[in-house]
Design a protein around this motif. Structure first.
Motif, PDB file in Angstrom:
ATOM      1  N   MET A 167     -20.635  12.560  40.452  1.00 54.51           N
ATOM      2  CA  MET A 167     -21.481  13.887  40.569  1.00 54.51           C
ATOM      3  C   MET A 167     -22.125  13.938  39.039  1.00 54.51           C
ATOM      4  SD  MET A 167     -18.659  16.535  39.411  1.00 54.51           S
ATOM      5  CE  MET A 167     -17.616  16.229  40.783  1.00 54.51           C
ATOM      6  N   ARG A 168     -23.236  14.590  38.954  1.00 52.77           N
ATOM      7  CA  ARG A 168     -24.060  14.777  37.727  1.00 52.77           C
ATOM      8  C   ARG A 168     -23.447  15.191  36.741  1.00 52.77           C
ATOM      9  NH1 ARG A 168     -29.927  15.180  36.834  1.00 52.77           N
ATOM     10  NH2 ARG A 168     -29.958  14.193  39.103  1.00 52.77           N
ATOM     11  N   GLY A 169     -23.290  14.479  35.711  1.00 54.42           N
ATOM     12  CA  GLY A 169     -22.508  14.612  34.392  1.00 54.42           C
ATOM     13  C   GLY A 169     -21.152  14.060  34.641  1.00 54.42           C
ATOM     14  N   GLY A 170     -20.853  13.294  35.742  1.00 53.13           N
ATOM     15  CA  GLY A 170     -19.696  12.589  35.950  1.00 53.13           C
ATOM     16  C   GLY A 170     -19.777  11.538  34.964  1.00 53.13           C
ATOM     17  N   ARG A 171     -18.474  10.848  34.728  1.00 59.71           N
ATOM     18  CA  ARG A 171     -18.242   9.860  33.777  1.00 59.71           C
ATOM     19  C   ARG A 171     -17.577   8.480  34.656  1.00 59.71           C
ATOM     20  NH1 ARG A 171     -18.544  11.730  28.237  1.00 59.71           N
ATOM     21  NH2 ARG A 171     -20.041  13.484  28.408  1.00 59.71           N
ATOM     22  N   LEU A 172     -18.036   7.294  34.176  1.00 60.30           N
ATOM     23  CA  LEU A 172     -17.465   6.216  34.624  1.00 60.30           C
ATOM     24  C   LEU A 172     -16.855   5.614  33.179  1.00 60.30           C
ATOM     25  CD1 LEU A 172     -16.994   3.450  35.933  1.00 60.30           C
ATOM     26  CD2 LEU A 172     -19.237   2.715  35.152  1.00 60.30           C
ATOM     27  N   VAL A 173     -15.374   5.608  33.322  1.00 61.09           N
ATOM     28  CA  VAL A 173     -14.702   5.212  32.017  1.00 61.09           C
ATOM     29  C   VAL A 173     -13.958   3.468  32.638  1.00 61.09           C
ATOM     30  CG1 VAL A 173     -12.873   5.417  30.754  1.00 61.09           C
ATOM     31  CG2 VAL A 173     -13.801   7.398  31.936  1.00 61.09           C
ATOM     32  N   VAL A 174     -14.570   2.594  31.550  1.00 58.05           N
ATOM     33  CA  VAL A 174     -14.234   1.179  31.714  1.00 58.05           C
ATOM     34  C   VAL A 174     -13.530   0.629  30.753  1.00 58.05           C
ATOM     35  CG1 VAL A 174     -15.235  -1.245  32.011  1.00 58.05           C
ATOM     36  CG2 VAL A 174     -16.440   0.725  33.077  1.00 58.05           C
ATOM     37  N   ALA A 175     -12.349   0.170  31.030  1.00 59.33           N
ATOM     38  CA  ALA A 175     -11.477  -0.799  30.167  1.00 59.33           C
ATOM     39  C   ALA A 175     -11.725  -2.244  29.931  1.00 59.33           C
ATOM     40  CB  ALA A 175     -10.039  -0.211  30.172  1.00 59.33           C
ATOM     41  N   LYS A 176     -12.159  -2.676  28.910  1.00 62.61           N
ATOM     42  CA  LYS A 176     -11.953  -4.233  28.707  1.00 62.61           C
ATOM     43  C   LYS A 176     -11.539  -4.819  27.475  1.00 62.61           C
ATOM     44  CE  LYS A 176     -15.305  -5.350  31.880  1.00 62.61           C
ATOM     45  NZ  LYS A 176     -15.327  -6.284  32.714  1.00 62.61           N
ATOM     46  N   ALA A 177     -11.182  -5.947  27.422  1.00 57.95           N
ATOM     47  CA  ALA A 177     -10.410  -6.645  26.351  1.00 57.95           C
ATOM     48  C   ALA A 177     -11.312  -6.891  25.171  1.00 57.95           C
ATOM     49  CB  ALA A 177      -9.735  -7.935  26.694  1.00 57.95           C
ATOM     50  N   ARG A 178     -12.140  -7.986  25.319  1.00 57.71           N
ATOM     51  CA  ARG A 178     -13.303  -8.215  24.381  1.00 57.71           C
ATOM     52  C   ARG A 178     -14.332  -8.518  25.085  1.00 57.71           C
ATOM     53  NH1 ARG A 178     -10.881  -9.030  19.175  1.00 57.71           N
ATOM     54  NH2 ARG A 178      -8.590  -9.277  19.392  1.00 57.71           N
ATOM     55  N   PRO A 179     -15.346  -7.618  25.595  1.00 59.21           N
ATOM     56  CA  PRO A 179     -16.423  -7.996  26.469  1.00 59.21           C
ATOM     57  C   PRO A 179     -17.510  -8.575  25.329  1.00 59.21           C
ATOM     58  CG  PRO A 179     -16.412  -5.399  25.779  1.00 59.21           C
ATOM     59  CD  PRO A 179     -15.102  -6.203  25.421  1.00 59.21           C
ATOM     60  N   THR A 180     -18.385  -9.498  25.573  1.00 58.31           N
ATOM     61  CA  THR A 180     -19.348 -10.024  25.094  1.00 58.31           C
ATOM     62  C   THR A 180     -20.218  -9.055  24.801  1.00 58.31           C
ATOM     63  OG1 THR A 180     -20.724 -10.684  26.963  1.00 58.31           O
ATOM     64  CG2 THR A 180     -18.738 -12.313  25.844  1.00 58.31           C
ATOM     65  N   ALA A 181     -21.210  -9.318  23.668  1.00 64.30           N
ATOM     66  CA  ALA A 181     -22.522  -8.391  23.521  1.00 64.30           C
ATOM     67  C   ALA A 181     -23.489  -8.361  24.819  1.00 64.30           C
ATOM     68  CB  ALA A 181     -23.127  -8.810  22.167  1.00 64.30           C
ATOM     69  N   GLU A 182     -23.542  -9.527  25.389  1.00 61.10           N
ATOM     70  CA  GLU A 182     -24.294  -9.782  26.566  1.00 61.10           C
ATOM     71  C   GLU A 182     -23.864  -8.751  27.607  1.00 61.10           C
ATOM     72  OE1 GLU A 182     -27.060 -10.220  29.282  1.00 61.10           O
ATOM     73  OE2 GLU A 182     -27.352 -10.761  27.205  1.00 61.10           O
ATOM     74  N   GLU A 183     -22.389  -8.834  27.827  1.00 60.07           N
ATOM     75  CA  GLU A 183     -22.040  -8.034  28.897  1.00 60.07           C
ATOM     76  C   GLU A 183     -22.262  -6.501  28.680  1.00 60.07           C
ATOM     77  OE1 GLU A 183     -17.876  -6.857  31.215  1.00 60.07           O
ATOM     78  OE2 GLU A 183     -17.884  -8.565  29.881  1.00 60.07           O
ATOM     79  N   VAL A 184     -22.203  -5.924  27.470  1.00 59.56           N
ATOM     80  CA  VAL A 184     -22.220  -4.742  27.217  1.00 59.56           C
ATOM     81  C   VAL A 184     -23.721  -4.378  27.543  1.00 59.56           C
ATOM     82  CG1 VAL A 184     -22.310  -2.829  25.326  1.00 59.56           C
ATOM     83  CG2 VAL A 184     -20.233  -4.672  25.444  1.00 59.56           C
ATOM     84  N   ALA A 185     -24.592  -5.469  26.862  1.00 61.10           N
ATOM     85  CA  ALA A 185     -26.118  -4.840  26.992  1.00 61.10           C
ATOM     86  C   ALA A 185     -26.490  -4.968  28.378  1.00 61.10           C
ATOM     87  CB  ALA A 185     -26.727  -6.288  26.309  1.00 61.10           C
TER      88      ALA A 185
END
Length: 241
Positions: A167-185
């Protein structure tokens, strides 16, 4: 419905070490779920972690690290994508009290998780669903306040999966171990296409050197610039971002 005393004791110690506040009843349910997972894992491959001590940190504490992100989300239910053995969905449902849908594409896992939900007395608020997230989103567009994902897929793919569910204002919450800078970008680029924006990134350490977690939180702020959900498999094989 009793958890073993040793599981409850180890779990309580782990939660205290991590500074996670829970009631006695919640701890009993969390411990019982863990016992059920370890017992079922003997016949159905749910997790590679079979030690109670390891599982208290790598499953239960790790799941509840996502809980703080719920405080800033709208009221409403959440979806746990790729729930596996019910982590993080069942612990978060226990602690937040929100209604939840736990989805996985593997039928044997979903059957086990539904059994856990029933055994824990959570069936009024929690249900397990077999299927692909893209198909589920077509029937449940914009119905959820939060979507969670823990080590399921690349971040840009998770953003695309979650966008039509939120919904509008809803949140996606993702848990990662060590994401690379490229993955985050790439996740941030996909978010812009999908009508989301990243609102926080937090690095947390599990006790006893059991690992690092990065919690990435995205907010649904607008409409996507592409039609979502795309056909099943497209996000994985031809990701946005």
């Amino acid at each position: 419905m009793q958890s073993t005393a040793s599981t409850l004791e180890q779990l309580s110690l782990a939660l205290d070490e991590a500074g996670i506040a829970t009631s006695g009843r919640q701890r009993e349910l969390l411990a019982r779920h863990l016992d059920l997972v370890i017992e079922r894992n003997r016949v159905v491959n749910l997790t590679r972690i079979t030690s109670v001590r390891e599982a208290t940190y790598l499953h239960v504490v790790d799941s509840l690290l996502l809980g703080d992100a719920f405080a800033s989300a709208p009221e409403g239910p959440f979806v746990d994508m790729g729930t596996g053995a019910g982590y993080p969905g069942i612990p978060l449902a226990i602690v937040t009290g929100r209604q939840a849908v736990l989805i996985d594409s593997v039928g044997k896992k979903v059957a086990a998780v539904q059994d856990f939900v029933n055994e824990l007395g959570l069936s009024d608020t929690v249900r397990a669903v077999t299927g692909r997230v893209e198909d589920f989103a077509r029937k449940n567009r914009g119905d959820f306040a939060v979507v969670t994902a823990r080590a399921v897929a690349q971040t840009n793919v998770l953003v695309e999966y979650a966008a039509p569910l939120l919904m509008r204002g809803g949140r996606l919450v993702v848990a990662k171990a060590r994401p690379t800078a490229e993955e985050v970008a790439a996740g941030d680029r996909a978010a812009r296409i999908c009508g989301l924006r990243r609102v926080s990134r937090e690095t947390l350490l599990l006790p006893h050197d059991m690992g690092q977690r990065e919690i990435l939180v995205y907010e649904r702020t607008g409409n996507p610039s592409v039609r979502l959900p795309r056909p099943v498999g497209t996000a994985k094989h031809h990701p946005l971002g």
